[in-house]
Design an enzyme around this catalytic site. Structure first.
Site, PDB file in Angstrom:
ATOM      1  N   ASP A  48       0.813  -1.220   0.000  1.00  0.00           N
ATOM      2  CA  ASP A  48       0.000   0.000   0.000  1.00  0.00           C
ATOM      3  C   ASP A  48       0.843   1.266   0.000  1.00  0.00           C
ATOM      4  O   ASP A  48       2.059   1.218   0.198  1.00  0.00           O
ATOM      5  CB  ASP A  48      -0.965   0.009   1.202  1.00  0.00           C
ATOM      6  CG  ASP A  48      -0.308  -0.511   2.485  1.00  0.00           C
ATOM      7  OD1 ASP A  48       0.927  -0.403   2.609  1.00  0.00           O
ATOM      8  OD2 ASP A  48      -1.018  -1.024   3.356  1.00  0.00           O
ATOM      9  N   ASN A 117      -7.572  -3.273  14.062  1.00  0.00           N
ATOM     10  CA  ASN A 117      -8.953  -3.577  13.646  1.00  0.00           C
ATOM     11  C   ASN A 117      -8.999  -4.762  12.682  1.00  0.00           C
ATOM     12  O   ASN A 117     -10.043  -5.043  12.098  1.00  0.00           O
ATOM     13  CB  ASN A 117      -9.610  -2.337  13.025  1.00  0.00           C
ATOM     14  CG  ASN A 117      -8.904  -1.863  11.755  1.00  0.00           C
ATOM     15  OD1 ASN A 117      -7.999  -2.536  11.262  1.00  0.00           O
ATOM     16  ND2 ASN A 117      -9.328  -0.730  11.232  1.00  0.00           N
ATOM     17  N   HIS A 119      -7.164  -5.110   9.869  1.00  0.00           N
ATOM     18  CA  HIS A 119      -6.856  -4.858   8.457  1.00  0.00           C
ATOM     19  C   HIS A 119      -5.557  -5.546   8.049  1.00  0.00           C
ATOM     20  O   HIS A 119      -4.667  -5.755   8.863  1.00  0.00           O
ATOM     21  CB  HIS A 119      -6.845  -3.358   8.119  1.00  0.00           C
ATOM     22  CG  HIS A 119      -5.700  -2.560   8.659  1.00  0.00           C
ATOM     23  ND1 HIS A 119      -5.825  -1.239   9.013  1.00  0.00           N
ATOM     24  CD2 HIS A 119      -4.392  -2.879   8.898  1.00  0.00           C
ATOM     25  CE1 HIS A 119      -4.644  -0.783   9.421  1.00  0.00           C
ATOM     26  NE2 HIS A 119      -3.767  -1.759   9.369  1.00  0.00           N
ATOM     27  N   GLU A 124      -9.515  -2.375   5.018  1.00  0.00           N
ATOM     28  CA  GLU A 124     -10.142  -2.067   6.298  1.00  0.00           C
ATOM     29  C   GLU A 124     -11.422  -2.894   6.504  1.00  0.00           C
ATOM     30  O   GLU A 124     -12.012  -3.364   5.524  1.00  0.00           O
ATOM     31  CB  GLU A 124     -10.507  -0.571   6.328  1.00  0.00           C
ATOM     32  CG  GLU A 124      -9.307   0.378   6.250  1.00  0.00           C
ATOM     33  CD  GLU A 124      -8.608   0.576   7.596  1.00  0.00           C
ATOM     34  OE1 GLU A 124      -8.457  -0.390   8.352  1.00  0.00           O
ATOM     35  OE2 GLU A 124      -8.212   1.727   7.882  1.00  0.00           O
TER      36      GLU A 124
HETATM   37  P1  PGA Z   1       2.247  -1.746  12.628  1.00  0.00           P
HETATM   38  O1  PGA Z   1       1.116  -1.737  11.511  1.00  0.00           O
HETATM   39  O2  PGA Z   1       3.242  -2.785  12.200  1.00  0.00           O
HETATM   40  O3  PGA Z   1       2.840  -0.373  12.587  1.00  0.00           O
HETATM   41  O4  PGA Z   1       1.574  -2.087  13.917  1.00  0.00           O
HETATM   42  C1  PGA Z   1       0.566  -2.928  11.090  1.00  0.00           C
HETATM   43  C2  PGA Z   1      -0.593  -2.667  10.164  1.00  0.00           C
HETATM   44  O5  PGA Z   1      -1.298  -1.648  10.372  1.00  0.00           O
HETATM   45  O6  PGA Z   1      -0.825  -3.461   9.258  1.00  0.00           O
END
Ligand code: PGA
Length: 232
Positions: A48, A117, A119, A124
């Site tokens: 992304d 959450n 994702h 999302e």
């Molecule tokens: P993080 O993000 O490794 O910074 O916790 C993970 C994600 O949002 O997929």
């Protein structure tokens, strides 16, 4: 990942950003410095990119990848792919991204993190998951979690371009990394809750080759009995 590289020097990697994979990238860099891995034929697709952030922006994922991995190894920059967050025609950019993934034969090895959450990439929680690369409105909780990387003066992007579920799920092998007690609940839900677009990572329950790597803070909350026992 090292074994994958040895087996298939032109492996197609799916790469993630955020704080979770930083340790993995450090290890890959040290293996490269020790001449144990060669990235010269590797192709890489990132999950992304923030909508509206130029690749030179210090919070763009293009910048992150350059800083945390690409500039330290011998990967051919022409083989590294990240959605262009400033493309004029976003739909065209999304179609282009899916097309080049397809032309490379899909992803062999996908590295994933997981959001609080549920994702994966920036897919999302939703009523229905999107299959193709698409522009997504980030959830409040995602914006809040990612705000830690931005300075007070910077505007935090509220949208992103993310690889869709098809390219992720079609990866031959997936490794999902999660760490920290704050992710324990969502990891448990991903594994033992119902498969639901409200927890996008839950679809990985039926992936043919998923490896989950968690730290002790998460592992102590996971009870093996009951996992994968629900009906779909
Ligand atoms: P993080 O993000 O490794 O910074 O916790 C993970 C994600 O949002 O997929």
């Amino acid at each position: 990942m090292r074994q994958r590289l040895e087996k298939k020097p032109d492996v197609v990697l799916g790469l993630a950003t955020g704080s979770t994979p930083i340790g993995t990238y450090r290890q890959l860099i040290s293996k490269y410095n020790a001449k144990e891995v060669d990235f010269s034929k590797v192709k890489a697709f990132n999950l992304d990119e923030y909508y509206g952030l130029d690749k030179k922006h210090s919070q763009s994922y293009a910048y992150y990848m350059e800083n945390n991995l690409f500039q330290h190894i011998n990967i051919d920059k022409g083989n590294t792919h990240i959605p262009n967050g400033t493309a004029k025609d976003i739909q065209k950019e999304c179609n282009r991204y899916d097309q080049i993934i397809k032309e490379c034969g899909g992803i062999d090895f996908q590295l994933l993190g997981i959001g609080h959450n549920g994702h994966i990439g920036f897919n999302e929680p939703a009523e229905a998951l999107k299959i193709s690369t698409h522009l997504v409105d980030l959830k409040e909780e995602t914006i809040a979690a990612n705000s830690r990387f931005f300075s007070k003066e910077e505007t935090i992007p509220k949208q992103a371009i993310t690889m869709g579920m098809r390219s992720i799920f079609a990866a031959k092998e997936i490794v999902l990394l999660a760490s920290g007690e704050d992710k324990a609940q969502i990891v448990a839900q991903m594994l033992s809750g119902k498969i639901s677009p409200k927890v996008p990572a839950s679809v990985l329950q039926i992936h043919q080759d998923l490896t989950l790597i968690v730290d002790e803070a998460i592992a102590k909350h996971l009870h093996v009995k009951g996992l994968f026992e629900q009906e779909i």
